[in-house]
Scaffold this motif. Structure first.
Motif, PDB file in Angstrom:
ATOM      1  N   TYR A 227       0.832  -1.204   0.000  1.00  0.00           N
ATOM      2  CA  TYR A 227       0.000   0.000   0.000  1.00  0.00           C
ATOM      3  C   TYR A 227       0.872   1.261   0.000  1.00  0.00           C
ATOM      4  CZ  TYR A 227      -2.936   3.724   1.868  1.00  0.00           C
ATOM      5  OH  TYR A 227      -3.564   4.928   2.067  1.00  0.00           O
ATOM      6  N   ARG A 232      -0.293   1.818  -8.247  1.00  0.00           N
ATOM      7  CA  ARG A 232      -1.586   1.260  -8.649  1.00  0.00           C
ATOM      8  C   ARG A 232      -1.427  -0.147  -9.220  1.00  0.00           C
ATOM      9  NH1 ARG A 232      -3.035   6.571 -12.054  1.00  0.00           N
ATOM     10  NH2 ARG A 232      -0.799   6.317 -12.403  1.00  0.00           N
ATOM     11  N   TRP A 235      -1.219  -2.478  -6.266  1.00  0.00           N
ATOM     12  CA  TRP A 235      -2.523  -2.682  -5.619  1.00  0.00           C
ATOM     13  C   TRP A 235      -3.362  -3.663  -6.430  1.00  0.00           C
ATOM     14  CZ3 TRP A 235      -3.889   3.200  -4.656  1.00  0.00           C
ATOM     15  CH2 TRP A 235      -3.003   3.722  -3.723  1.00  0.00           C
ATOM     16  N   LEU A 262     -14.676  -3.910  -3.182  1.00  0.00           N
ATOM     17  CA  LEU A 262     -14.167  -2.979  -4.186  1.00  0.00           C
ATOM     18  C   LEU A 262     -15.219  -1.986  -4.668  1.00  0.00           C
ATOM     19  CD1 LEU A 262     -11.998  -5.369  -6.384  1.00  0.00           C
ATOM     20  CD2 LEU A 262     -11.187  -3.602  -4.822  1.00  0.00           C
ATOM     21  N   VAL A 265     -14.688   1.568  -3.514  1.00  0.00           N
ATOM     22  CA  VAL A 265     -13.482   2.110  -4.136  1.00  0.00           C
ATOM     23  C   VAL A 265     -13.792   2.563  -5.558  1.00  0.00           C
ATOM     24  CG1 VAL A 265     -11.114   1.601  -4.834  1.00  0.00           C
ATOM     25  CG2 VAL A 265     -12.026   0.617  -2.718  1.00  0.00           C
ATOM     26  N   SER A 269     -13.711   6.423  -7.055  1.00  0.00           N
ATOM     27  CA  SER A 269     -12.639   6.734  -7.997  1.00  0.00           C
ATOM     28  C   SER A 269     -13.119   7.072  -9.401  1.00  0.00           C
ATOM     29  CB  SER A 269     -11.677   5.534  -8.086  1.00  0.00           C
ATOM     30  OG  SER A 269     -11.218   5.145  -6.811  1.00  0.00           O
ATOM     31  N   ARG A 282     -16.475   8.312  -0.934  1.00  0.00           N
ATOM     32  CA  ARG A 282     -15.223   9.015  -0.667  1.00  0.00           C
ATOM     33  C   ARG A 282     -15.035   9.292   0.820  1.00  0.00           C
ATOM     34  NH1 ARG A 282     -14.122  13.276  -5.716  1.00  0.00           N
ATOM     35  NH2 ARG A 282     -13.727  11.592  -7.259  1.00  0.00           N
ATOM     36  N   VAL A 285     -13.663   5.614   1.769  1.00  0.00           N
ATOM     37  CA  VAL A 285     -12.362   5.213   1.204  1.00  0.00           C
ATOM     38  C   VAL A 285     -11.362   6.343   1.410  1.00  0.00           C
ATOM     39  CG1 VAL A 285     -11.169   4.521  -0.911  1.00  0.00           C
ATOM     40  CG2 VAL A 285     -13.544   3.799  -0.500  1.00  0.00           C
ATOM     41  N   VAL A 289      -6.228   6.700  -1.593  1.00  0.00           N
ATOM     42  CA  VAL A 289      -6.528   5.581  -2.483  1.00  0.00           C
ATOM     43  C   VAL A 289      -7.279   6.070  -3.713  1.00  0.00           C
ATOM     44  CG1 VAL A 289      -7.776   3.403  -2.720  1.00  0.00           C
ATOM     45  CG2 VAL A 289      -6.498   3.887  -0.625  1.00  0.00           C
ATOM     46  N   TRP A 290      -8.470   6.693  -3.513  1.00  0.00           N
ATOM     47  CA  TRP A 290      -9.243   7.070  -4.694  1.00  0.00           C
ATOM     48  C   TRP A 290      -8.588   8.207  -5.468  1.00  0.00           C
ATOM     49  CZ3 TRP A 290     -10.927  12.058  -4.833  1.00  0.00           C
ATOM     50  CH2 TRP A 290     -11.227  12.716  -3.627  1.00  0.00           C
TER      51      TRP A 290
END
Length: 438
Positions: A227, A232, A235, A262, A265, A269, A282, A285, A289-290
């Motif tokens: 992480y 990306r 991940w 997921l 996420v 995103s 958002r 998460v 990440v996003w």
């Protein structure tokens, strides 16, 4: 088939070669120099007392690739005046990323010839990854910094404070993306070790409890490190490996669970998602990440010449200009800044890179061979076999997928590990029939 497998199995007397191979795999992420010195013994020993090299048609393909690469290097030398900023020596030096590994692909098969051997090599890779994780976490959380060196600078760990790039875990490697690639490669193997230890613990075998806790701790640390690389690709590789290593028997409940996890996420995103759905996602998460997945964290810093699509477009044009034997190894790093004003060492795709450097025939042969090895092992049941076989296939797949948008093999440690994995895929065709299940 059994006779052919025996031809790949190391003789009982070759204990020294086997020990050097295991130790070389173990030290590989820490030092390419030490690993190469150790792997030289099994490289030589694995080439002896074997069925003739030419009996395997895969070796014939690699021999043809080597001939084409040598021809391309010779042609790039003759054409060097047309590109004064390109040193012809690069065309020859770049061959060391490939041709010696073709030999290794054949010789190392003697040490990954069966499931037990591949399991031991997998565990050596997992153990060798521990220093990568520890130094990476220490780099970001404890402020560790280098350079650390031994043998008068023969081995140097740069270990830049705060990571490289800043804020991204890089550990023993020089760049976060290379660290992410190594952690992604070893993650399926660690996951297999975790599942194997968990099964022993459920069977209440002696000593299984503390082993399971140790491996569980290592898995948690490696997930954290993956992480923190902020990659990306890493991940995605981490998630891809989970169902592959778990096996089809667990997909009925595992795949819906992963998709459910997921979903927020994706909602956080993806562009165009209504605010009534995106805002709660958002809030759930982390922005790190996003924001990274939709490139919001870095989009303002990106220039057109730094985008993958631009690199691939320029690479396609170079291939069209010299399609048969290419421009020479590393020519992209010289030509790209001349045409765009921005330096990039490679086009971030192995097929484009091979075609630019050595021509379309080489690119098609190498990429086609890797895909054939993966598909053949899949059809022969490696991806549904025992847990470490599934993990071996998943690791090879992860390495191949990473090379679609980056080229971590230009780090020699990743390159050697990748060819060892491919050697294991090739050996799967020579195995006796193995029992199904984990």
């Amino acid at each position: 088939m059994l006779a052919r497998l025996d031809a790949h199995r190391p003789p009982e007397a070759d204990r020294w070669g086997w020990r050097c191979f295991q130790l070389g795999v173990f030290v590989l992420p820490a030092s390419a120099l030490f690993a190469a010195m150790l792997l030289l013994v099994p490289l030589i020993q694995g080439s002896r007392r074997r069925s003739p090299w030419g009996h395997d048609r895969v070796n014939g393909v690699l021999a043809l690739v080597a001939v084409l690469m040598l021809a391309g290097a010779a042609l790039a030398t003759l054409r060097s005046q047309a590109l004064p900023s390109y040193s012809p020596s690069l065309a020859w030096v770049g061959l060391f990323n490939w041709i010696p590994l073709f030999w290794g692909f054949w010789a190392f098969q003697a040490y990954v010839a069966d499931g037990a051997a591949r399991r031991r090599v997998a565990l050596a890779l997992v153990a060798g990854t521990v220093p990568v994780v520890v130094t990476g976490l220490g780099q970001l959380w404890l402020g560790w910094q280098g350079p650390w060196q031994i043998l008068g600078g023969a081995v140097i760990w740069h270990l830049q404070e705060g990571g490289r790039p800043q804020g991204r875990l890089s550990g023993l490697f020089d760049y976060a993306n290379i660290t992410a690639a190594w952690l992604s490669l070893s993650w399926p193997l660690l996951l297999a070790a975790l599942l194997a230890c968990g099964r022993r613990w459920r069977q209440r075998l002696a000593g299984s409890g503390w082993r399971f806790l140790v491996v569980l701790g290592l898995a948690a640390a490696q997930v954290t490190a993956l992480y923190l690389t902020d990659s990306r690709n890493a991940w995605g590789a981490m998630l891809l490996a989970v169902p592959l290593v778990a096996g089809p028997g667990r997909w009925l409940w595992l795949l819906p669970l992963l998709l459910l996890a997921l979903l927020p996420v994706a909602l956080a995103s993806l562009p165009g998602v209504p605010g009534v759905l995106q805002d709660p996602a958002r809030a759930l998460v982390p922005q790190s990440v996003w924001g990274r997945l939709n490139d919001l964290n870095h989009h303002s810093q990106r220039k057109l010449a730094s985008l993958r699509i631009t690199q691939w477009s320029v690479a396609a044009g170079l291939i069209a200009e010299r399609p048969w034997l290419g421009w020479g190894s590393a020519a992209f790093s010289v030509i790209y800044p001349l045409r765009t004003g921005r330096w990039h060492g490679h086009p971030h795709n192995i097929a484009f890179d091979l075609a630019v450097s050595f021509g379309l025939p080489v690119a098609l042969l190498v990429v086609g061979l890797v895909l054939w090895l993966l598909i053949r092992a899949l059809r022969l049941g490696m991806a549904t076999g025992p847990v470490f076989e599934r993990a071996w296939w998943a690791s090879a797949l992860v390495v191949a997928v990473l090379h679609a948008s980056d080229i971590p093999m230009y780090d020699s440690r990743l390159n050697i590990a990748g060819w060892i994995l491919l050697a294991g895929l090739r050996c799967w065709a020579f195995r006796p029939v193995l029992p199904a299940g984990a």
